[in-house]
Design a protein around this motif. Structure first.
Motif, PDB file in Angstrom:
ATOM      1  N   PRO A  44     -35.192   1.282  -8.812  1.00 27.60           N
ATOM      2  CA  PRO A  44     -34.679  -0.056  -8.468  1.00 27.60           C
ATOM      3  C   PRO A  44     -34.877  -0.387  -6.984  1.00 27.60           C
ATOM      4  O   PRO A  44     -33.925  -0.451  -6.222  1.00 27.60           O
ATOM      5  N   PHE A  45     -36.116  -0.577  -6.547  1.00 28.62           N
ATOM      6  CA  PHE A  45     -36.394  -0.901  -5.152  1.00 28.62           C
ATOM      7  C   PHE A  45     -36.756  -2.364  -5.007  1.00 28.62           C
ATOM      8  O   PHE A  45     -37.148  -3.029  -5.961  1.00 28.62           O
ATOM      9  N   GLN A  46     -36.667  -2.830  -3.767  1.00 28.50           N
ATOM     10  CA  GLN A  46     -36.990  -4.209  -3.469  1.00 28.50           C
ATOM     11  C   GLN A  46     -38.476  -4.489  -3.649  1.00 28.50           C
ATOM     12  O   GLN A  46     -38.850  -5.551  -4.102  1.00 28.50           O
ATOM     13  N   SER A  47     -39.301  -3.500  -3.314  1.00 27.54           N
ATOM     14  CA  SER A  47     -40.740  -3.764  -3.388  1.00 27.54           C
ATOM     15  C   SER A  47     -41.493  -2.515  -3.819  1.00 27.54           C
ATOM     16  O   SER A  47     -40.976  -1.405  -3.757  1.00 27.54           O
ATOM     17  N   GLN A  48     -42.726  -2.735  -4.221  1.00 24.49           N
ATOM     18  CA  GLN A  48     -43.614  -1.623  -4.577  1.00 24.49           C
ATOM     19  C   GLN A  48     -43.885  -0.767  -3.352  1.00 24.49           C
ATOM     20  O   GLN A  48     -44.069   0.437  -3.464  1.00 24.49           O
ATOM     21  N   GLU A  49     -43.890  -1.401  -2.191  1.00 26.22           N
ATOM     22  CA  GLU A  49     -44.151  -0.686  -0.943  1.00 26.22           C
ATOM     23  C   GLU A  49     -43.036   0.341  -0.671  1.00 26.22           C
ATOM     24  O   GLU A  49     -43.304   1.476  -0.285  1.00 26.22           O
ATOM     25  N   ASP A  50     -41.783  -0.056  -0.902  1.00 28.95           N
ATOM     26  CA  ASP A  50     -40.653   0.863  -0.735  1.00 28.95           C
ATOM     27  C   ASP A  50     -40.752   2.027  -1.714  1.00 28.95           C
ATOM     28  O   ASP A  50     -40.506   3.181  -1.359  1.00 28.95           O
ATOM     29  N   ALA A  51     -41.096   1.729  -2.938  1.00 26.32           N
ATOM     30  CA  ALA A  51     -41.219   2.771  -3.957  1.00 26.32           C
ATOM     31  C   ALA A  51     -42.343   3.731  -3.607  1.00 26.32           C
ATOM     32  O   ALA A  51     -42.213   4.955  -3.772  1.00 26.32           O
ATOM     33  N   LEU A  52     -43.460   3.226  -3.125  1.00 28.15           N
ATOM     34  CA  LEU A  52     -44.580   4.068  -2.733  1.00 28.15           C
ATOM     35  C   LEU A  52     -44.176   4.959  -1.564  1.00 28.15           C
ATOM     36  O   LEU A  52     -44.500   6.154  -1.550  1.00 28.15           O
ATOM     37  N   ALA A  53     -43.467   4.400  -0.599  1.00 35.09           N
ATOM     38  CA  ALA A  53     -43.021   5.180   0.551  1.00 35.09           C
ATOM     39  C   ALA A  53     -42.098   6.318   0.101  1.00 35.09           C
ATOM     40  O   ALA A  53     -42.191   7.442   0.599  1.00 35.09           O
ATOM     41  N   LEU A  54     -41.221   6.032  -0.844  1.00 33.36           N
ATOM     42  CA  LEU A  54     -40.326   7.069  -1.360  1.00 33.36           C
ATOM     43  C   LEU A  54     -41.115   8.147  -2.087  1.00 33.36           C
ATOM     44  O   LEU A  54     -40.872   9.338  -1.902  1.00 33.36           O
ATOM     45  N   ASP A  55     -42.061   7.761  -2.914  1.00 34.29           N
ATOM     46  CA  ASP A  55     -42.896   8.735  -3.633  1.00 34.29           C
ATOM     47  C   ASP A  55     -43.659   9.625  -2.664  1.00 34.29           C
ATOM     48  O   ASP A  55     -43.752  10.841  -2.861  1.00 34.29           O
ATOM     49  N   ILE A  56     -44.190   9.046  -1.604  1.00 37.32           N
ATOM     50  CA  ILE A  56     -44.919   9.828  -0.604  1.00 37.32           C
ATOM     51  C   ILE A  56     -43.967  10.794   0.100  1.00 37.32           C
ATOM     52  O   ILE A  56     -44.293  11.963   0.305  1.00 37.32           O
ATOM     53  N   GLY A  57     -42.790  10.317   0.442  1.00 40.89           N
ATOM     54  CA  GLY A  57     -41.801  11.177   1.094  1.00 40.89           C
ATOM     55  C   GLY A  57     -41.374  12.335   0.215  1.00 40.89           C
ATOM     56  O   GLY A  57     -41.282  13.477   0.668  1.00 40.89           O
ATOM     57  N   LEU A  58     -41.125  12.054  -1.060  1.00 40.79           N
ATOM     58  CA  LEU A  58     -40.725  13.122  -1.984  1.00 40.79           C
ATOM     59  C   LEU A  58     -41.854  14.115  -2.206  1.00 40.79           C
ATOM     60  O   LEU A  58     -41.625  15.322  -2.312  1.00 40.79           O
ATOM     61  N   ALA A  59     -43.078  13.623  -2.262  1.00 37.81           N
ATOM     62  CA  ALA A  59     -44.233  14.520  -2.415  1.00 37.81           C
ATOM     63  C   ALA A  59     -44.362  15.427  -1.199  1.00 37.81           C
ATOM     64  O   ALA A  59     -44.665  16.619  -1.326  1.00 37.81           O
ATOM     65  N   PHE A  60     -44.107  14.879  -0.012  1.00 31.25           N
ATOM     66  CA  PHE A  60     -44.160  15.685   1.210  1.00 31.25           C
ATOM     67  C   PHE A  60     -43.106  16.782   1.183  1.00 31.25           C
ATOM     68  O   PHE A  60     -43.384  17.934   1.491  1.00 31.25           O
ATOM     69  N   VAL A  61     -41.883  16.406   0.817  1.00 27.64           N
ATOM     70  CA  VAL A  61     -40.795  17.385   0.759  1.00 27.64           C
ATOM     71  C   VAL A  61     -41.138  18.497  -0.230  1.00 27.64           C
ATOM     72  O   VAL A  61     -40.973  19.681   0.046  1.00 27.64           O
ATOM     73  N   GLN A  62     -41.639  18.117  -1.390  1.00 23.60           N
ATOM     74  CA  GLN A  62     -41.988  19.106  -2.408  1.00 23.60           C
ATOM     75  C   GLN A  62     -43.129  20.009  -1.946  1.00 23.60           C
ATOM     76  O   GLN A  62     -43.107  21.213  -2.177  1.00 23.60           O
ATOM     77  N   ALA A  63     -44.107  19.438  -1.260  1.00 22.77           N
ATOM     78  CA  ALA A  63     -45.261  20.219  -0.811  1.00 22.77           C
ATOM     79  C   ALA A  63     -44.909  21.168   0.325  1.00 22.77           C
ATOM     80  O   ALA A  63     -45.555  22.205   0.496  1.00 22.77           O
ATOM     81  N   THR A  64     -43.890  20.855   1.107  1.00 25.31           N
ATOM     82  CA  THR A  64     -43.550  21.681   2.261  1.00 25.31           C
ATOM     83  C   THR A  64     -42.453  22.699   1.975  1.00 25.31           C
ATOM     84  O   THR A  64     -42.097  23.467   2.865  1.00 25.31           O
ATOM     85  N   GLN A  65     -41.923  22.725   0.770  1.00 26.96           N
ATOM     86  CA  GLN A  65     -40.905  23.716   0.429  1.00 26.96           C
ATOM     87  C   GLN A  65     -41.561  25.086   0.319  1.00 26.96           C
ATOM     88  O   GLN A  65     -42.654  25.225  -0.236  1.00 26.96           O
ATOM     89  N   PRO A  66     -40.883  26.098   0.838  1.00 26.36           N
ATOM     90  CA  PRO A  66     -41.439  27.447   0.707  1.00 26.36           C
ATOM     91  C   PRO A  66     -41.351  27.902  -0.748  1.00 26.36           C
ATOM     92  O   PRO A  66     -40.543  27.382  -1.526  1.00 26.36           O
ATOM     93  N   PRO A  67     -42.173  28.868  -1.116  1.00 26.33           N
ATOM     94  CA  PRO A  67     -42.080  29.375  -2.492  1.00 26.33           C
ATOM     95  C   PRO A  67     -40.717  30.039  -2.708  1.00 26.33           C
ATOM     96  O   PRO A  67     -40.103  30.522  -1.754  1.00 26.33           O
ATOM     97  N   PRO A  68     -40.224  30.041  -3.943  1.00 24.58           N
ATOM     98  CA  PRO A  68     -38.916  30.653  -4.191  1.00 24.58           C
ATOM     99  C   PRO A  68     -38.940  32.145  -3.890  1.00 24.58           C
ATOM    100  O   PRO A  68     -39.968  32.812  -4.045  1.00 24.58           O
ATOM    101  N   LEU A  69     -37.796  32.633  -3.451  1.00 27.74           N
ATOM    102  CA  LEU A  69     -37.657  34.059  -3.167  1.00 27.74           C
ATOM    103  C   LEU A  69     -37.669  34.846  -4.469  1.00 27.74           C
ATOM    104  O   LEU A  69     -37.291  34.321  -5.523  1.00 27.74           O
ATOM    105  N   PRO A  70     -38.054  36.118  -4.408  1.00 29.43           N
ATOM    106  CA  PRO A  70     -37.954  36.956  -5.615  1.00 29.43           C
ATOM    107  C   PRO A  70     -36.513  37.016  -6.105  1.00 29.43           C
ATOM    108  O   PRO A  70     -35.563  36.886  -5.323  1.00 29.43           O
ATOM    109  N   ARG A  71     -36.342  37.203  -7.390  1.00 24.88           N
ATOM    110  CA  ARG A  71     -35.010  37.181  -8.013  1.00 24.88           C
ATOM    111  C   ARG A  71     -34.081  38.212  -7.373  1.00 24.88           C
ATOM    112  O   ARG A  71     -32.897  37.946  -7.188  1.00 24.88           O
ATOM    113  N   ASN A  72     -34.586  39.380  -7.032  1.00 28.76           N
ATOM    114  CA  ASN A  72     -33.762  40.408  -6.392  1.00 28.76           C
ATOM    115  C   ASN A  72     -33.168  39.884  -5.092  1.00 28.76           C
ATOM    116  O   ASN A  72     -31.985  40.059  -4.825  1.00 28.76           O
ATOM    117  N   VAL A  73     -34.002  39.250  -4.289  1.00 31.73           N
ATOM    118  CA  VAL A  73     -33.565  38.741  -2.995  1.00 31.73           C
ATOM    119  C   VAL A  73     -32.560  37.600  -3.192  1.00 31.73           C
ATOM    120  O   VAL A  73     -31.566  37.511  -2.473  1.00 31.73           O
TER     121      VAL A  73
END
Length: 138
Positions: free
Chosen positions: A7-36
């Motif tokens: 529910p955004f005001q514009s397609q531009e806002d939605a695109l900016a959010l998608d890009i931001g979320l993609a950046f956050v997801q791409a920069t997350q470190p891999p999960p730690l091993p289950r033991n750790v």
């Protein structure tokens, strides 16, 4: 895409959010091993119980935490079957050093919880009542 369902005001806002979320997801470190992960979780629980122990060392702290449900929370911690948790945790059993550390941390956390229950019951009548009402002896 997901943009049309947001529910955004514009397609531009939605695109900016998608890009931001993609950046956050791409920069997350891999999960730690289950033991750790499990060791870190148990160390965090140890820290919380250490803080709880300091708070219940005063009469007002004991009263406040007892009224907030401390006894039921600690009883659930004490009643956990360590072997079941260990087997269902996905921990690599081939690494005996990690397995021993996790088992030791589980025992330590349980011992801390028991000490806090004991101290709370000794100073607060409401804690003793809650303990008995929850069949804590069993």
């Amino acid at each position: 895409t997901e943009m049309s369902s947001l529910p955004f005001q514009s397609q531009e806002d939605a695109l900016a959010l998608d890009i931001g979320l993609a950046f956050v997801q791409a920069t997350q470190p891999p999960p730690l091993p289950r033991n750790v992960q499990l060791v870190k979780a148990l160390e965090f629980i140890d820290s919380v119980l250490t803080l709880t122990s300091a708070v219940v060392s005063t009469q007002s702290g004991t009263f406040a935490l007892t009224e907030c449900g401390l006894i039921p929370a600690l009883l659930s911690t004490v009643s956990v079957d360590h072997e079941e948790i260990f087997q269902n945790s996905g921990v690599d059993l081939s690494d005996s050093q990690d397995a021993l550390r996790i088992k030791a941390l589980l025992r330590f956390v349980t011992a801390q919880a028991i000490q806090i229950i004991e101290g709370t019951i000794a100073t607060q009548n409401n804690a003793l009542t809650a303990f008995h009402d929850l069949n804590g002896v069993e």
